[in-house]
Design an enzyme around this catalytic site. Structure first.
Site, PDB file in Angstrom:
ATOM      1  N   HIS A   1     -10.332  -5.553  -3.383  1.00 43.10           N
ATOM      2  CA  HIS A   1      -8.994  -5.726  -2.832  1.00 43.10           C
ATOM      3  C   HIS A   1      -9.072  -6.095  -1.363  1.00 43.10           C
ATOM      4  O   HIS A   1      -9.928  -5.617  -0.633  1.00 43.10           O
ATOM      5  CB  HIS A   1      -8.147  -4.449  -2.987  1.00 43.10           C
TER       6      HIS A   1
ATOM      7  N   ASP B   1       0.844  -1.195   0.000  1.00 40.23           N
ATOM      8  CA  ASP B   1       0.000   0.000   0.000  1.00 40.23           C
ATOM      9  C   ASP B   1       0.881   1.246   0.000  1.00 40.23           C
ATOM     10  O   ASP B   1       1.894   1.315   0.703  1.00 40.23           O
ATOM     11  CB  ASP B   1      -0.921  -0.001   1.227  1.00 40.23           C
ATOM     12  N   ILE B   2       0.497   2.256  -0.774  1.00 41.03           N
ATOM     13  CA  ILE B   2       1.293   3.480  -0.891  1.00 41.03           C
ATOM     14  C   ILE B   2       1.261   4.291   0.403  1.00 41.03           C
ATOM     15  O   ILE B   2       2.154   5.127   0.628  1.00 41.03           O
ATOM     16  CB  ILE B   2       0.776   4.312  -2.095  1.00 41.03           C
TER      17      ILE B   2
ATOM     18  N   HIS C   1      -6.959  -5.863   2.134  1.00 39.79           N
ATOM     19  CA  HIS C   1      -5.836  -5.294   2.877  1.00 39.79           C
ATOM     20  C   HIS C   1      -5.304  -6.390   3.796  1.00 39.79           C
ATOM     21  O   HIS C   1      -6.053  -6.934   4.618  1.00 39.79           O
ATOM     22  CB  HIS C   1      -6.292  -4.141   3.775  1.00 39.79           C
TER      23      HIS C   1
END
Ligand code: 5GP
Ligand code: ZN
Length: 117
Positions: free
Chosen positions: A103, A35-36, A105
């Protein structure tokens, strides 16, 4: 067609390689990348190559791919030596979904409280 790439989808662009990402695992059906804006020492997104707006719609249409996401999340957790971790599928703007390509996480590497915020 359901599942086809969407021109305006950030994660379809990552799947296509048009936007760079730090990829940690790839399979025929999935891509996993960091994750960015990480919220934990390990924060990896596991996504299907096919486009569905959320996890439940993916599971309804292509259940084997939804299972692949869970398999990959577990494999990455093992690679990162996480004995505790959380897998989250935000669904809907009310709980913070911002990218409407399914998505998971994968979050770990720190303690977490329950219930979540
Ligand atoms: P959501 O809020 O939809 O459940 O999760 C979307 C996640 O995508 C967020 O945690 C956000 O930080 C991450 N994200 C948004 N843009 C990018 C990007 O360009 N690259 C990566 N690697 N992650 C992104
Ligand atoms: Zn997409």
């Amino acid at each position: 067609m359901p599942g086809d790439p969407q021109d305006d989808c950030l994660f379809c662009k990552i799947v296509a390689g048009h936007i760079p990402a730090t990829i940690v695992r790839e399979t025929d059906t999935t891509v996993a990348f960091r994750d960015i804006n990480p919220q934990a020492p390990t924060h990896v997104l596991v996504i299907p190559r096919v486009h569905y707006p959320d996890a439940a719609s993916l599971a309804a249409a292509e259940p084997a791919v939804a299972a692949d996401i869970l398999r990959d999340a577990g494999g990455i957790a093992a690679d990162e030596k996480l004995d505790s971790y959380r897998i989250v599928f935000n669904t809907g703007t009310g709980v913070g979904q911002t990218v409407f390509h399914a998505h998971a996480h994968l979050l770990g590497g720190r303690g977490m409280t329950w219930p979540p915020g």
